[in-house]
Write a protein that holds these residues in place. Structure first.
Motif, PDB file in Angstrom:
ATOM      1  N   SER A  35      29.254  55.395  56.595  1.00  0.00           N
ATOM      2  CA  SER A  35      28.493  54.931  55.426  1.00  0.00           C
ATOM      3  C   SER A  35      27.984  53.503  55.599  1.00  0.00           C
ATOM      4  O   SER A  35      27.181  53.042  54.781  1.00  0.00           O
ATOM      5  CB  SER A  35      29.380  54.946  54.176  1.00  0.00           C
ATOM      6  OG  SER A  35      30.017  56.179  54.023  1.00  0.00           O
ATOM      7  N   CYS A  36      28.473  52.820  56.608  1.00  0.00           N
ATOM      8  CA  CYS A  36      28.234  51.371  56.713  1.00  0.00           C
ATOM      9  C   CYS A  36      26.850  51.068  57.306  1.00  0.00           C
ATOM     10  O   CYS A  36      26.547  51.482  58.418  1.00  0.00           O
ATOM     11  CB  CYS A  36      29.321  50.738  57.573  1.00  0.00           C
ATOM     12  SG  CYS A  36      29.110  48.956  57.715  1.00  0.00           S
ATOM     13  N   THR A  45      34.432  49.260  64.161  1.00  0.00           N
ATOM     14  CA  THR A  45      33.965  49.930  62.937  1.00  0.00           C
ATOM     15  C   THR A  45      34.964  49.660  61.802  1.00  0.00           C
ATOM     16  O   THR A  45      36.140  49.329  62.062  1.00  0.00           O
ATOM     17  CB  THR A  45      33.878  51.447  63.157  1.00  0.00           C
ATOM     18  OG1 THR A  45      35.202  51.940  63.414  1.00  0.00           O
ATOM     19  CG2 THR A  45      32.956  51.796  64.308  1.00  0.00           C
ATOM     20  N   PRO A  46      34.530  49.842  60.548  1.00  0.00           N
ATOM     21  CA  PRO A  46      35.485  49.690  59.441  1.00  0.00           C
ATOM     22  C   PRO A  46      36.705  50.604  59.609  1.00  0.00           C
ATOM     23  O   PRO A  46      37.832  50.194  59.323  1.00  0.00           O
ATOM     24  CB  PRO A  46      34.647  50.067  58.212  1.00  0.00           C
ATOM     25  CG  PRO A  46      33.253  49.686  58.595  1.00  0.00           C
ATOM     26  CD  PRO A  46      33.139  50.012  60.072  1.00  0.00           C
ATOM     27  N   ARG A  47      36.496  51.842  60.054  1.00  0.00           N
ATOM     28  CA  ARG A  47      37.645  52.751  60.253  1.00  0.00           C
ATOM     29  C   ARG A  47      38.641  52.145  61.250  1.00  0.00           C
ATOM     30  O   ARG A  47      39.850  52.122  61.000  1.00  0.00           O
ATOM     31  CB  ARG A  47      37.164  54.111  60.783  1.00  0.00           C
ATOM     32  CG  ARG A  47      38.305  55.080  61.109  1.00  0.00           C
ATOM     33  CD  ARG A  47      37.823  56.316  61.846  1.00  0.00           C
ATOM     34  NE  ARG A  47      37.371  56.022  63.193  1.00  0.00           N
ATOM     35  CZ  ARG A  47      38.168  55.852  64.249  1.00  0.00           C
ATOM     36  NH1 ARG A  47      39.471  55.932  64.109  1.00  0.00           N
ATOM     37  NH2 ARG A  47      37.657  55.582  65.435  1.00  0.00           N
ATOM     38  N   GLN A  75      29.474  50.639  49.872  1.00  0.00           N
ATOM     39  CA  GLN A  75      29.267  52.077  50.159  1.00  0.00           C
ATOM     40  C   GLN A  75      30.576  52.716  50.629  1.00  0.00           C
ATOM     41  O   GLN A  75      30.919  53.826  50.231  1.00  0.00           O
ATOM     42  CB  GLN A  75      28.243  52.231  51.286  1.00  0.00           C
ATOM     43  CG  GLN A  75      26.854  51.821  50.906  1.00  0.00           C
ATOM     44  CD  GLN A  75      25.968  53.030  50.695  1.00  0.00           C
ATOM     45  OE1 GLN A  75      26.339  53.968  50.008  1.00  0.00           O
ATOM     46  NE2 GLN A  75      24.800  53.001  51.288  1.00  0.00           N
ATOM     47  N   CYS A  76      31.281  52.018  51.515  1.00  0.00           N
ATOM     48  CA  CYS A  76      32.534  52.548  52.056  1.00  0.00           C
ATOM     49  C   CYS A  76      33.568  52.722  50.942  1.00  0.00           C
ATOM     50  O   CYS A  76      34.259  53.744  50.864  1.00  0.00           O
ATOM     51  CB  CYS A  76      33.073  51.615  53.136  1.00  0.00           C
ATOM     52  SG  CYS A  76      33.189  49.896  52.604  1.00  0.00           S
ATOM     53  N   ALA A  87      35.796  47.199  51.129  1.00  0.00           N
ATOM     54  CA  ALA A  87      35.046  45.952  50.983  1.00  0.00           C
ATOM     55  C   ALA A  87      35.984  44.808  50.613  1.00  0.00           C
ATOM     56  O   ALA A  87      35.855  43.685  51.126  1.00  0.00           O
ATOM     57  CB  ALA A  87      33.959  46.111  49.926  1.00  0.00           C
ATOM     58  N   ASP A  88      36.964  45.077  49.755  1.00  0.00           N
ATOM     59  CA  ASP A  88      37.950  44.055  49.394  1.00  0.00           C
ATOM     60  C   ASP A  88      38.829  43.691  50.596  1.00  0.00           C
ATOM     61  O   ASP A  88      39.270  42.547  50.724  1.00  0.00           O
ATOM     62  CB  ASP A  88      38.839  44.551  48.253  1.00  0.00           C
ATOM     63  CG  ASP A  88      38.436  43.929  46.925  1.00  0.00           C
ATOM     64  OD1 ASP A  88      37.341  43.339  46.866  1.00  0.00           O
ATOM     65  OD2 ASP A  88      39.210  44.035  45.961  1.00  0.00           O
ATOM     66  N   VAL A  89      39.089  44.677  51.447  1.00  0.00           N
ATOM     67  CA  VAL A  89      39.865  44.394  52.666  1.00  0.00           C
ATOM     68  C   VAL A  89      39.098  43.394  53.539  1.00  0.00           C
ATOM     69  O   VAL A  89      39.669  42.448  54.078  1.00  0.00           O
ATOM     70  CB  VAL A  89      40.139  45.692  53.470  1.00  0.00           C
ATOM     71  CG1 VAL A  89      40.827  45.370  54.795  1.00  0.00           C
ATOM     72  CG2 VAL A  89      40.972  46.666  52.652  1.00  0.00           C
ATOM     73  N   MET A  90      37.774  43.598  53.623  1.00  0.00           N
ATOM     74  CA  MET A  90      36.939  42.673  54.414  1.00  0.00           C
ATOM     75  C   MET A  90      37.063  41.243  53.850  1.00  0.00           C
ATOM     76  O   MET A  90      37.196  40.276  54.585  1.00  0.00           O
ATOM     77  CB  MET A  90      35.472  43.122  54.391  1.00  0.00           C
ATOM     78  CG  MET A  90      35.233  44.500  54.968  1.00  0.00           C
ATOM     79  SD  MET A  90      35.510  44.536  56.747  1.00  0.00           S
ATOM     80  CE  MET A  90      35.265  46.284  57.073  1.00  0.00           C
ATOM     81  N   TYR A  91      37.009  41.139  52.526  1.00  0.00           N
ATOM     82  CA  TYR A  91      37.156  39.819  51.900  1.00  0.00           C
ATOM     83  C   TYR A  91      38.540  39.236  52.168  1.00  0.00           C
ATOM     84  O   TYR A  91      38.696  38.032  52.404  1.00  0.00           O
ATOM     85  CB  TYR A  91      36.925  39.904  50.386  1.00  0.00           C
ATOM     86  CG  TYR A  91      35.480  39.895  49.987  1.00  0.00           C
ATOM     87  CD1 TYR A  91      34.668  38.804  50.277  1.00  0.00           C
ATOM     88  CD2 TYR A  91      34.916  40.966  49.313  1.00  0.00           C
ATOM     89  CE1 TYR A  91      33.332  38.788  49.914  1.00  0.00           C
ATOM     90  CE2 TYR A  91      33.579  40.958  48.944  1.00  0.00           C
ATOM     91  CZ  TYR A  91      32.789  39.863  49.248  1.00  0.00           C
ATOM     92  OH  TYR A  91      31.469  39.853  48.883  1.00  0.00           O
ATOM     93  N   ALA A  92      39.558  40.100  52.113  1.00  0.00           N
ATOM     94  CA  ALA A  92      40.928  39.616  52.331  1.00  0.00           C
ATOM     95  C   ALA A  92      41.074  39.056  53.744  1.00  0.00           C
ATOM     96  O   ALA A  92      41.679  37.995  53.948  1.00  0.00           O
ATOM     97  CB  ALA A  92      41.926  40.758  52.100  1.00  0.00           C
ATOM     98  N   VAL A  93      40.518  39.753  54.730  1.00  0.00           N
ATOM     99  CA  VAL A  93      40.634  39.263  56.111  1.00  0.00           C
ATOM    100  C   VAL A  93      39.823  37.981  56.286  1.00  0.00           C
ATOM    101  O   VAL A  93      40.240  37.057  56.983  1.00  0.00           O
ATOM    102  CB  VAL A  93      40.205  40.340  57.136  1.00  0.00           C
ATOM    103  CG1 VAL A  93      40.423  39.832  58.558  1.00  0.00           C
ATOM    104  CG2 VAL A  93      40.985  41.634  56.931  1.00  0.00           C
TER     105      VAL A  93
END
Ligand code: SF4
Ligand code: SF4
Length: 187
Positions: A35-36, A45-47, A75-76, A87-93
């Motif tokens: 979806s990204c 990749t996000p996965r 989207q993910c 998306a929140d995981v991305m912000y957390a990292v």
């Protein structure tokens, strides 16, 4: 004696306010990656990023550009069958990386993010002429001239202020922001 949290626990702790399900419930289906819109520009990749966090591959996670290239389109997040807020995981990292200063020097994202937050905290508004230098040096001369031309046109038409402006009741705003995010060096 208290045991030191693992990397995946540290990232999960940063997601305490998220509505998403725990990272460990990821079934590695790949819907997030499929979806990204910017997956082609990502090192992982996000996965794979979620899998790497769950496997506590801290150095590999922090060394990749994936979370800095995330466009926060969500989207993910809305498609994940396990209801993980990727998306929140991305912000957390990102936050983890900035606080521990573990980001790569060749990435524009960390300086851009830090400058953006400090600008907002100081004035309550974004101010593009302050943000632009954080990424313009990664561009070619043609793109820099195009950006400068566009900025000038916007200023002339009153679409962008020549000098930074502040919102009313800035102290109230700062107090509110202080309750939400650690301020780092921003004053
Ligand atoms: S969509 Fe959700 S469950 Fe599937 S790989 Fe991505 S994070 Fe894991
Ligand atoms: S929120 Fe980020 S990781 Fe998720 S699909 Fe959008 S750009 Fe990709």
């Amino acid at each position: 004696m208290a045991t030191k949290p693992t990397f995946s626990q540290e990232i999960s702790n940063l997601l305490y306010a998220s509505h998403g399900k725990p990272l460990k419930t990821c079934i590695q289906c790949g819907t997030c990656s499929g979806s990204c819109p910017v997956v082609d520009f990502m090192d992982q990749t996000p996965r794979r990023l979620i899998g790497m966090i769950n496997a506590d591959l801290k150095e590999d996670v922090l060394d990749c550009n994936t979370y800095w290239f995330c466009a926060s389109c969500y989207q993910c997040t809305v498609r994940c069958p396990a209801q993980i807020d990727i998306a929140d995981v991305m912000y957390a990292v990102k936050r983890y990386s900035i606080w521990h200063k573990t980001y790569r020097d060749d990435l524009v994202g960390p300086t851009f993010s830090e400058t953006f937050v400090k600008t907002i905290v100081r004035s309550g508004r974004s101010y593009e002429p302050l943000l632009a230098p954080t990424y313009m040096f990664s561009m070619g001369i043609k793109e820099v001239l195009q950006e400068a031309h566009m900025a000038t046109q916007m200023m002339l038409k009153g679409r962008m202020p020549v000098l930074p402006t502040k919102i009313k009741r800035l102290d109230n705003f700062k107090n509110m922001i202080r309750r939400i995010i650690p301020m780092g060096g921003a004053k």
